[in-house]
Design an enzyme around this catalytic site. Structure first.
Site, short mmCIF file in Angstrom:
data_model
loop_
_atom_site.label_atom_id
_atom_site.label_comp_id
_atom_site.label_asym_id
_atom_site.label_seq_id
_atom_site.Cartn_x
_atom_site.Cartn_y
_atom_site.Cartn_z
N GLU A 124 -11.04 4.05 19.20
CA GLU A 124 -11.55 2.68 19.10
C GLU A 124 -11.10 2.05 17.77
OE1 GLU A 124 -15.80 0.33 19.02
OE2 GLU A 124 -15.81 2.46 19.48
N ARG A 165 3.80 2.41 25.95
CA ARG A 165 3.26 2.76 24.64
C ARG A 165 3.32 4.25 24.37
NH1 ARG A 165 0.76 -0.74 21.56
NH2 ARG A 165 0.66 -2.84 22.37
N ASP A 180 -10.42 0.38 14.28
CA ASP A 180 -11.18 0.11 13.05
C ASP A 180 -12.60 0.68 13.09
OD1 ASP A 180 -8.96 -1.30 12.08
OD2 ASP A 180 -9.68 -3.21 12.86
N HIS A 194 -8.11 -0.79 6.06
CA HIS A 194 -8.50 -2.05 6.69
C HIS A 194 -9.03 -2.99 5.61
CE1 HIS A 194 -9.70 -4.69 9.92
NE2 HIS A 194 -10.87 -4.84 9.34
N GLU A 223 -7.41 -2.23 -2.35
CA GLU A 223 -6.66 -1.38 -1.41
C GLU A 223 -5.76 -0.41 -2.17
OE1 GLU A 223 -4.80 -3.33 1.92
OE2 GLU A 223 -6.05 -5.08 1.69
N ASN A 250 0.84 -1.21 0.00
CA ASN A 250 0.00 0.00 0.00
C ASN A 250 0.87 1.25 0.00
OD1 ASN A 250 -3.05 -0.49 0.18
ND2 ASN A 250 -2.20 -2.04 1.54
N MET A 296 1.45 -2.46 12.42
CA MET A 296 0.85 -3.43 13.34
C MET A 296 1.03 -3.02 14.80
SD MET A 296 -0.53 -5.32 11.20
CE MET A 296 -1.08 -6.75 12.10
N ARG A 297 0.63 -1.80 15.10
CA ARG A 297 0.66 -1.36 16.50
C ARG A 297 -0.57 -0.52 16.79
NH1 ARG A 297 4.84 -1.58 19.95
NH2 ARG A 297 4.07 0.19 21.12
N ASN A 303 -6.21 5.11 8.05
CA ASN A 303 -5.85 3.69 8.09
C ASN A 303 -6.57 2.96 6.97
OD1 ASN A 303 -4.74 1.24 9.18
ND2 ASN A 303 -6.77 0.76 10.00
C1 GRF Z 1 -3.07 -4.73 4.06
O1 GRF Z 1 -3.93 -5.78 3.76
C2 GRF Z 1 -3.75 -3.70 4.91
O2 GRF Z 1 -5.08 -3.54 4.60
C3 GRF Z 1 -3.59 -4.28 6.29
O3 GRF Z 1 -2.30 -4.84 6.29
C4 GRF Z 1 -1.93 -5.19 4.96
C5 GRF Z 1 -0.64 -4.49 4.66
O4 GRF Z 1 -0.12 -4.87 3.40
N1 GRF Z 1 -3.84 -3.27 7.28
P1 GRF Z 1 1.05 -4.02 2.76
O5 GRF Z 1 2.20 -3.99 3.79
O6 GRF Z 1 0.54 -2.66 2.43
O7 GRF Z 1 1.45 -4.79 1.53
#
Ligand code: GRF
Length: 204
Positions: free
Chosen positions: A146, A68, A148, A112, A177, A16, A93-94, A110
């Site tokens: 909160e 954090r 997502d 999702h 995406e 992405n 991922m945090r 973000n």
């Molecule tokens: C994607 O599927 C995004 O929606 C999710 O984590 C994945 C990340 O993929 N939050 P990338 O690192 O952008 O390839």
């Protein structure tokens, strides 16, 4: 109008991120990718960003342990040093502290991999297959404390096809995406999509 300065936050492969970098190459795109930040030194996307000539920063979460807010403050300092206007989470991922989310609200996006409000959280493709939904997709939204749950900016769907596995479905959704994240960032950078939570002044 000056282009908005964007930081993309990653933890992994960064596809992405790459889609945003590609989109931002267009002359008329209202944002530039000024920084890519990872919390993991081994994130594949870091190398990809460097190859694309984008400034990168590593804010490793491990030295901060359970603190954090200290991590979030270190990250915030990197963003401030680069005069960042908008932050795009792309497989970061945090979870953030409310302090960080409030500070960046309206400027924190973000992506999702599901049609929110369906399938918040992890393993969305597996859960979509288990639930037997006919359509699945992806959502770009403003981040609120909160997880997502913030206001949706752009969302699009694809069919779930007989015989789909998590992998085939994930690949179909990933194409969505890569299309909608640049669209959503454009809307926010142009001021066409805004989010000002109650009790907060815009841009502060
Ligand atoms: C994607 O599927 C995004 O929606 C999710 O984590 C994945 C990340 O993929 N939050 P990338 O690192 O952008 O390839």
């Amino acid at each position: 109008m000056a282009k908005k300065r964007v930081a993309v936050l990653i933890s992994g492969r960064g596809s992405n991120m790459t889609a945003l970098i590609e989109a931002a190459k267009a002359k008329d795109y209202p944002a530039e990718i000024a920084l890519v930040v990872s919390n993991r030194p081994d994130a594949l996307g870091l190398g990809r960003a460097r190859e694309a000539g984008i400034a990168t920063a590593l804010v490793d979460h491990r030295p901060f342990g359970d603190d954090r807010e200290a991590f979030d403050r270190a990250l915030d300092a990197e963003l401030a040093a680069r005069r960042i206007d908008i932050v795009c989470l792309a497989g970061f991922m945090r979870l953030f502290t409310p302090w960080f989310v409030t500070r960046w609200s309206g400027r924190l996006l973000n992506i999702h991999p599901a049609l929110l409000p369906q399938f918040k959280g992890l393993h969305t493709h597996r859960r979509a297959l288990q639930a037997g939904v006919k359509r699945h997709g992806a959502t770009v939204h403003f981040v609120v404390p909160e997880t997502d749950s913030g206001p949706i900016i752009v969302q699009d769907s694809v069919p779930v096809i007989e015989g789909d596995t998590e992998e085939t479905l994930a690949a179909r959704v990933l194409e969505v995406e890569h299309r909608i994240y640049p669209q959503a960032l454009r809307l926010v950078a142009e001021g066409a999509a805004t989010f000002v939570p109650a009790g907060k002044d815009n841009g502060t």
